[in-house]
Design a protein around this motif. Sequence first.
Motif, PDB file in Angstrom:
ATOM      1  N   ASP A 563     -23.049 -21.021  19.460  1.00  0.00           N
ATOM      2  CA  ASP A 563     -23.656 -22.645  18.992  1.00  0.00           C
ATOM      3  C   ASP A 563     -23.367 -22.849  17.069  1.00  0.00           C
ATOM      4  OD1 ASP A 563     -25.511 -20.719  17.450  1.00  0.00           O
ATOM      5  OD2 ASP A 563     -27.110 -21.634  18.184  1.00  0.00           O
ATOM      6  N   TYR A 564     -22.493 -21.513  16.745  1.00  0.00           N
ATOM      7  CA  TYR A 564     -22.077 -21.633  14.986  1.00  0.00           C
ATOM      8  C   TYR A 564     -20.496 -22.207  15.526  1.00  0.00           C
ATOM      9  CZ  TYR A 564     -21.379 -20.254  10.681  1.00  0.00           C
ATOM     10  OH  TYR A 564     -20.875 -19.608   8.633  1.00  0.00           O
ATOM     11  N   GLY A 565     -19.861 -22.417  16.218  1.00  0.00           N
ATOM     12  CA  GLY A 565     -18.720 -22.664  16.342  1.00  0.00           C
ATOM     13  C   GLY A 565     -17.477 -21.464  16.948  1.00  0.00           C
ATOM     14  N   PHE A 566     -17.834 -20.309  17.669  1.00  0.00           N
ATOM     15  CA  PHE A 566     -17.046 -19.046  17.913  1.00  0.00           C
ATOM     16  C   PHE A 566     -16.526 -19.713  19.869  1.00  0.00           C
ATOM     17  CE2 PHE A 566     -18.338 -17.581  13.518  1.00  0.00           C
ATOM     18  CZ  PHE A 566     -17.024 -16.870  13.108  1.00  0.00           C
ATOM     19  N   LEU A 567     -15.836 -19.107  19.846  1.00  0.00           N
ATOM     20  CA  LEU A 567     -14.914 -18.923  21.579  1.00  0.00           C
ATOM     21  C   LEU A 567     -14.992 -17.486  21.863  1.00  0.00           C
ATOM     22  CD1 LEU A 567     -15.289 -19.907  24.529  1.00  0.00           C
ATOM     23  CD2 LEU A 567     -12.947 -20.584  23.940  1.00  0.00           C
ATOM     24  N   CYS A 568     -15.411 -17.020  22.263  1.00  0.00           N
ATOM     25  CA  CYS A 568     -15.133 -15.179  22.289  1.00  0.00           C
ATOM     26  C   CYS A 568     -14.482 -14.202  23.597  1.00  0.00           C
ATOM     27  CB  CYS A 568     -16.795 -14.666  21.674  1.00  0.00           C
ATOM     28  SG  CYS A 568     -17.229 -14.671  20.552  1.00  0.00           S
ATOM     29  N   CYS A 569     -13.495 -13.452  23.922  1.00  0.00           N
ATOM     30  CA  CYS A 569     -12.779 -13.159  24.955  1.00  0.00           C
ATOM     31  C   CYS A 569     -13.357 -11.766  24.140  1.00  0.00           C
ATOM     32  CB  CYS A 569     -11.793 -13.633  25.499  1.00  0.00           C
ATOM     33  SG  CYS A 569     -11.394 -12.907  26.645  1.00  0.00           S
ATOM     34  N   TRP A 570     -14.114 -10.814  25.586  1.00  0.00           N
ATOM     35  CA  TRP A 570     -14.536  -9.899  25.521  1.00  0.00           C
ATOM     36  C   TRP A 570     -14.340  -9.205  27.016  1.00  0.00           C
ATOM     37  CZ3 TRP A 570     -18.856 -12.576  24.526  1.00  0.00           C
ATOM     38  CH2 TRP A 570     -19.727 -13.040  23.329  1.00  0.00           C
ATOM     39  N   ASN A 571     -13.740  -7.295  26.459  1.00  0.00           N
ATOM     40  CA  ASN A 571     -12.740  -7.407  27.215  1.00  0.00           C
ATOM     41  C   ASN A 571     -13.901  -6.334  28.508  1.00  0.00           C
ATOM     42  OD1 ASN A 571     -11.660  -4.738  28.777  1.00  0.00           O
ATOM     43  ND2 ASN A 571      -9.674  -5.620  27.403  1.00  0.00           N
TER      44      ASN A 571
END
Length: 812
Positions: A563-571
């Motif tokens: 909700d802070y504005g990050f889009l993350c991708c984890w391996n």
Amino acid sequence: MVAAAALRVVRCGGSSLHGARAVFSADSKYLLCVSGDFVKMYSLATEETLRLMGGHADLVTSIQLNPHNHMQLYSSSLDGSIKLWDFMDGIPIKTFTVGSKLLALYTPASFEDSVFAVIPKSGERDTFQLVSIKLTKAAGQDLEAKELSVVLDDVDVSPKRIAFGREGEYVASVKEVNLQVYFFKRKQLNRFSVSAVKTKSGNNHFTCIACHPKEDCIATGHADGKIRLWRNFCHKKEYTFSTLHWHHDAVMDLTFSIEGTSLLSGGVESVLVLWHNESDCQKDFLPRLGSAIEYISMSPDGALCCTLHTDNRITIINSNLRFSKSIQGLIKSTDVKTGLVVDPRTKALVLNGEPGHLQFYCLQSDQQLFSLDIVQRQYIHQAGLSQADLVKVAFDAQGKWLATVEEREDVTDPELQLKLWCYDDKTQSFKLNTRINMPHEGHITDLCFRDMDESEEDSLILVTAGRDRVFKVWVMVEDTDPEAQQSVSWSCDFVGSYHNYQATNCCFSEDGSLLAVSFEETVTVWDSVTWDLKCTFCHPPGKIRNICFGRLTCSKYLIGATDYGFLCCWNLLTCALEWSAYLNVLVLQPDPLSEHIAAVSWLSKESSLFVFKPNEPWPIYIQRNLCKEKIQLAAFVPRDEPETVGSEKHCWLRRSQLFFLTDMQLAVEESLPMTPFSLLLGKHRHQQSQEDLDLGKLVVHNTHKQDSPAVKELLHTPAHVLPSASFLCPVFINSLLISKDNKSDEEVDDEVEMESEKTEDDSDEERDVTEMEQEDTNPMELLGEMTYKLSKSQEKELRKIRKMDYSWISAF
């Protein structure tokens, strides 16, 4: 970037069916009604949509049969045009451009070459007037109708508050407590008023009006539920009126029968009242019509009556007040708490319907397939009452099992129920299997089934996450009760938690082997067989808003939005952050048939769409200014047959369509060639300002390089997921420096800056790349906040410091 004309957004359904009065065809075989910026024609025999007439650029406000040719239809719109249609073929014959917003349209038969419309009064706000518009008979399809003459000033904007008398001799208008009648031949205007004093039952304000087809009689509805019948109104002082009263609230619409022997009225009671011979003692009722009656229409032969309701329902009623047919459109709930869910069995969209019900909505027909009563309690239409509401829903992969959550918020006695429903092939509906009271001690925030093959029903699992800081695993068990009506039921098998944080989201991997549960700022991954915690991911600041696993070739990735504005991708194989982007994602929706994931952002009062694959840190498709409305929900719906797509950038639409729900309507993203007809249907794009483009820029980073949020991440990240100090030190130092070169706004306007997370040598070329990335906007800038800009002298001093050698710090 994709060309602007390559894809378009099309309104596909869900528009209001009660925005204007419906019209019967002359033979009473068809019903025409307004649906947003379209006109629909239904068959009264089959209830099917036969025609969908589009061409207006804004909402249609009224439709009227051409009194001189009953095979033709007039429509008016807020786009300032009147269209004449051959509705049997669905073809526009002529378009008359008036140039002013048209809020209502009237076509009395006694005026051969003129129609009447309500338009805003020039130069005055919220003031409207009734005008006569002369329609030219010149050749051609696109004509101008600029010859306007004012008939009445200061009229109400509602179409139901103006009516024409018998043979068009006069027109009557009501507004607030005033009634005015204008006689065309005598050019005389009479004004009447009622008392404005409020009573216990309401006030005397006018709400609607209808004129008797054979006599000089006007019926008016009022906010206090009364109906007044006015006579002798050709005299200013000798007029009379009588009163009918049954409705306990405002009368919402009135209409006379074709011969004028009876009067029909409706309101919020969901009851159609038939008044005989204008008598308060002689009346009949048709109750339980579902919701408030907005409009009432009569067929030309008097055999049928049509009511339009606030829940988007059309009801066809016989003249003897017997229910005949019902056409149900998409019910607009005030809050779609269930989200947009696709039924695997019917491919229908499933969401909140009428209170306590789940509606199954067919996208192809723009009609409701059926409604399932979940709460199974009588809903009381009274403000302030705390009543049970449907808040969550989930299907298993085959659509055989349905899980629903209902809750009632009450300070002293809250209610929470989890229900499991099994599809019954005999009844072609869902049957309640298990009811679980208080499955969690707090609200259930999410739930999901584990996808599995049809042959593995014994491994079917349901997971619920709650605000009581735990997630629960529910499994099917054999019901040993001899009196039980079913052979299986559901019970809790496992309860999991993480550091006493609130559980917010949950989802299974494609093969069902892993379960991801988000706990505030942390994502946990669990083995779905042993329920061991396998790993955790964290990307503060901000709580996790959405999570989903990649599919097919991208199944090793887990995506999360904060909700802070990050889009993350984890391996999942390396247990590390693959890439992250600064993007205010409201909706994160994976395509069940491909690797693609759609992310919808909201920034600068516009929604934008980003489509990407988790294994690539850059989007394959971007469409800014998707719509000016806030997109609440979205869902990928599988196509019946794969679509042929010309460009690789549009391949994400090959097997599925993306539907999204706004406050106004349901829309679909389509891959179609640009044609003159598509220009009529598509949304027009406006040139965006430079500031909006800068704010909406997508910036992608990996974990090895950070900019200004580095300090915050050091302070907020849990110690067990922090990298080594030798790695953090140069990252921290670099975040404080400013790059040598500054790109102009024009150069970075449409760029998507990205990096790949690969361990590389410390070459001079890599240092240059790092220096360029230090120009990136920080997350707060992307969310609309500005940072302090250094002066030229300060920048010069920092450049000197930057040339110093900091390699000695790595020894610590």
